[in-house]
Design a protein around this motif. Structure first.
Motif, PDB file in Angstrom:
ATOM      1  N   UNK A 104       0.887  -1.328   0.086  1.00  0.00           N
ATOM      2  CA  UNK A 104      -0.086  -0.038   0.134  1.00  0.00           C
ATOM      3  C   UNK A 104       0.630   1.065  -0.123  1.00  0.00           C
ATOM      4  N   UNK A 105       0.532   2.291  -0.718  1.00  0.00           N
ATOM      5  CA  UNK A 105       1.127   3.579  -1.015  1.00  0.00           C
ATOM      6  C   UNK A 105       1.810   3.385  -2.223  1.00  0.00           C
ATOM      7  N   UNK A 106       2.135   2.384  -2.650  1.00  0.00           N
ATOM      8  CA  UNK A 106       2.950   2.070  -3.979  1.00  0.00           C
ATOM      9  C   UNK A 106       2.188   2.380  -5.304  1.00  0.00           C
ATOM     10  N   UNK A 107       2.708   2.620  -6.379  1.00  0.00           N
ATOM     11  CA  UNK A 107       1.954   2.957  -7.485  1.00  0.00           C
ATOM     12  C   UNK A 107       1.913   1.662  -8.317  1.00  0.00           C
ATOM     13  N   UNK A 108       0.790   1.305  -9.388  1.00  0.00           N
ATOM     14  CA  UNK A 108       0.577   0.318 -10.064  1.00  0.00           C
ATOM     15  C   UNK A 108      -0.064   0.307 -11.335  1.00  0.00           C
ATOM     16  N   UNK A 109       0.016  -0.568 -12.172  1.00  0.00           N
ATOM     17  CA  UNK A 109      -0.614  -0.435 -13.480  1.00  0.00           C
ATOM     18  C   UNK A 109      -1.852  -1.430 -13.599  1.00  0.00           C
ATOM     19  N   UNK A 110      -2.446  -1.198 -14.745  1.00  0.00           N
ATOM     20  CA  UNK A 110      -3.673  -2.034 -14.810  1.00  0.00           C
ATOM     21  C   UNK A 110      -3.604  -2.918 -16.227  1.00  0.00           C
ATOM     22  N   UNK A 111      -4.330  -4.040 -16.215  1.00  0.00           N
ATOM     23  CA  UNK A 111      -4.573  -4.661 -17.463  1.00  0.00           C
ATOM     24  C   UNK A 111      -6.001  -4.487 -18.139  1.00  0.00           C
ATOM     25  N   UNK A 112      -5.741  -4.008 -19.450  1.00  0.00           N
ATOM     26  CA  UNK A 112      -6.954  -3.420 -20.138  1.00  0.00           C
ATOM     27  C   UNK A 112      -7.472  -4.581 -20.988  1.00  0.00           C
ATOM     28  N   UNK A 113      -8.004  -5.745 -20.193  1.00  0.00           N
ATOM     29  CA  UNK A 113      -8.731  -6.865 -20.656  1.00  0.00           C
ATOM     30  C   UNK A 113     -10.273  -6.399 -21.212  1.00  0.00           C
ATOM     31  N   UNK A 114     -10.367  -7.100 -22.287  1.00  0.00           N
ATOM     32  CA  UNK A 114     -11.884  -6.818 -23.025  1.00  0.00           C
ATOM     33  C   UNK A 114     -12.921  -6.906 -21.983  1.00  0.00           C
ATOM     34  N   UNK A 115     -14.171  -6.098 -22.118  1.00  0.00           N
ATOM     35  CA  UNK A 115     -15.202  -6.391 -21.331  1.00  0.00           C
ATOM     36  C   UNK A 115     -16.066  -7.448 -21.683  1.00  0.00           C
ATOM     37  N   UNK A 116     -17.340  -7.702 -21.183  1.00  0.00           N
ATOM     38  CA  UNK A 116     -18.185  -8.695 -21.465  1.00  0.00           C
ATOM     39  C   UNK A 116     -19.352  -7.921 -22.420  1.00  0.00           C
ATOM     40  N   UNK A 117     -19.528  -8.666 -23.530  1.00  0.00           N
ATOM     41  CA  UNK A 117     -20.597  -7.838 -24.420  1.00  0.00           C
ATOM     42  C   UNK A 117     -22.084  -8.444 -24.057  1.00  0.00           C
ATOM     43  N   UNK A 118     -21.932  -9.344 -23.123  1.00  0.00           N
ATOM     44  CA  UNK A 118     -23.435  -9.653 -22.574  1.00  0.00           C
ATOM     45  C   UNK A 118     -23.795  -8.974 -21.585  1.00  0.00           C
ATOM     46  N   UNK A 119     -23.000  -8.554 -20.485  1.00  0.00           N
ATOM     47  CA  UNK A 119     -23.142  -7.716 -19.278  1.00  0.00           C
ATOM     48  C   UNK A 119     -22.937  -6.229 -19.430  1.00  0.00           C
ATOM     49  N   UNK A 120     -21.850  -6.029 -20.394  1.00  0.00           N
ATOM     50  CA  UNK A 120     -21.587  -4.488 -20.511  1.00  0.00           C
ATOM     51  C   UNK A 120     -20.673  -4.161 -19.491  1.00  0.00           C
ATOM     52  N   UNK A 121     -20.212  -4.969 -18.711  1.00  0.00           N
ATOM     53  CA  UNK A 121     -19.310  -4.673 -17.581  1.00  0.00           C
ATOM     54  C   UNK A 121     -17.715  -5.011 -17.971  1.00  0.00           C
ATOM     55  N   UNK A 122     -16.872  -3.863 -17.614  1.00  0.00           N
ATOM     56  CA  UNK A 122     -15.478  -4.106 -17.980  1.00  0.00           C
ATOM     57  C   UNK A 122     -14.775  -5.205 -17.517  1.00  0.00           C
ATOM     58  N   UNK A 123     -13.633  -5.512 -18.124  1.00  0.00           N
ATOM     59  CA  UNK A 123     -12.739  -6.556 -17.973  1.00  0.00           C
ATOM     60  C   UNK A 123     -11.256  -6.383 -17.302  1.00  0.00           C
ATOM     61  N   UNK A 124     -11.407  -5.153 -17.313  1.00  0.00           N
ATOM     62  CA  UNK A 124     -10.097  -4.424 -16.678  1.00  0.00           C
ATOM     63  C   UNK A 124      -9.863  -4.792 -15.055  1.00  0.00           C
ATOM     64  N   UNK A 125      -8.714  -5.208 -14.808  1.00  0.00           N
ATOM     65  CA  UNK A 125      -7.942  -5.493 -13.563  1.00  0.00           C
ATOM     66  C   UNK A 125      -6.813  -4.754 -13.133  1.00  0.00           C
ATOM     67  N   UNK A 126      -6.365  -4.693 -11.790  1.00  0.00           N
ATOM     68  CA  UNK A 126      -5.167  -4.468 -11.484  1.00  0.00           C
ATOM     69  C   UNK A 126      -4.071  -5.346 -11.957  1.00  0.00           C
ATOM     70  N   UNK A 127      -2.969  -4.886 -12.178  1.00  0.00           N
ATOM     71  CA  UNK A 127      -1.671  -5.598 -12.855  1.00  0.00           C
ATOM     72  C   UNK A 127      -0.854  -5.966 -11.659  1.00  0.00           C
ATOM     73  N   UNK A 128      -1.007  -7.006 -11.036  1.00  0.00           N
ATOM     74  CA  UNK A 128      -0.661  -7.307  -9.627  1.00  0.00           C
ATOM     75  C   UNK A 128       1.109  -7.046  -9.509  1.00  0.00           C
ATOM     76  N   UNK A 129       1.769  -7.528 -10.672  1.00  0.00           N
ATOM     77  CA  UNK A 129       3.134  -7.350 -10.455  1.00  0.00           C
ATOM     78  C   UNK A 129       3.847  -6.178 -10.779  1.00  0.00           C
TER      79      UNK A 129
END
Length: 199
Positions: A123-148
């Motif tokens: 906590x307190x560090x900076x971090x990137x994200x993974x721009x995974x495609x979302x669901x065309x069924x629900x309309x919800x994003x698939x983006x997640x935090x890039x852990x490493x």
């Protein structure tokens, strides 16, 4: 009990001062010239390409990893001319998006847990994200935090603020995949600088 993978992008939860998110957003246009589909929960950035089909709205597009960010899509203005419209913004179509763009907003998101899961000591560090495609069924994003990707690098787009404290979000000392965290946009396009270094 292992955490369950249920990515839905980034969801505004509160402001930096602890006040719950009040639902505020601004309207942005995603031009037809933008060829990537956009989903609720996607991180977005300002768009600088062809905007000839847009009138009186600032424009955005779906962000890629490491981009400076303007905010998160929390919905789309209904298209009353098409009652069967998809629950997301289809690629290469003009759509008005509701974007939570306050630089002091905090967002909840799931980590991917790949290679090096996030730990409380990060906590307190900076971090990137993974721009995974979302669901065309629900309309919800698939983006997640890039852990490493956590580091002190000032230009990383997100800052780890705290863990989500809830019964369905198990916290382990050494971390684990799919834990949900609270982050702030560190490299915000409405901010006065390109982010602050992590600790």
């Amino acid at each position: 009990m292992a955490n369950v993978s249920r990515p839905n992008g980034f969801r505004p939860v509160k402001y930096l001062n602890g006040t719950p998110w009040n639902g505020a957003f601004r309207i942005y246009a995603i031009p037809a010239a933008e060829g990537t589909a956009t989903y609720v929960g996607d991180l977005v950035k300002l768009y600088t390409g062809d905007t000839t089909d847009v009138v009186n709205y600032p424009t955005v597009q779906r962000a890629a990893a490491s981009d400076a960010l303007i905010g998160v899509v929390v919905g789309f203005v209904p298209d009353y001319s098409n009652l069967n419209a998809a629950p997301y913004r289809v690629a290469s179509t003009l759509r008005l998006a509701m974007v939570a763009d306050d630089p002091n907003l905090l967002f909840e998101a799931e980590e991917d847990g790949a290679v090096d899961p996030i730990e409380l000591q990060d906590l307190g560090q900076n971090i990137n994200f993974v721009a995974t495609a979302g669901s065309t069924t629900t309309g919800q994003s698939g983006m997640v935090i890039d852990s490493d990707s956590h580091a002190t690098t000032a230009t990383l787009p997100l800052k780890l603020m705290e863990a989500k404290r809830s019964a369905d979000n198990e916290l382990l000392a050494d971390g684990q995949a799919y834990t949900r965290w609270i982050v702030k946009i560190n490299n915000h396009q409405l901010g006065s600088h390109t982010g602050t270094a992590g600790v």
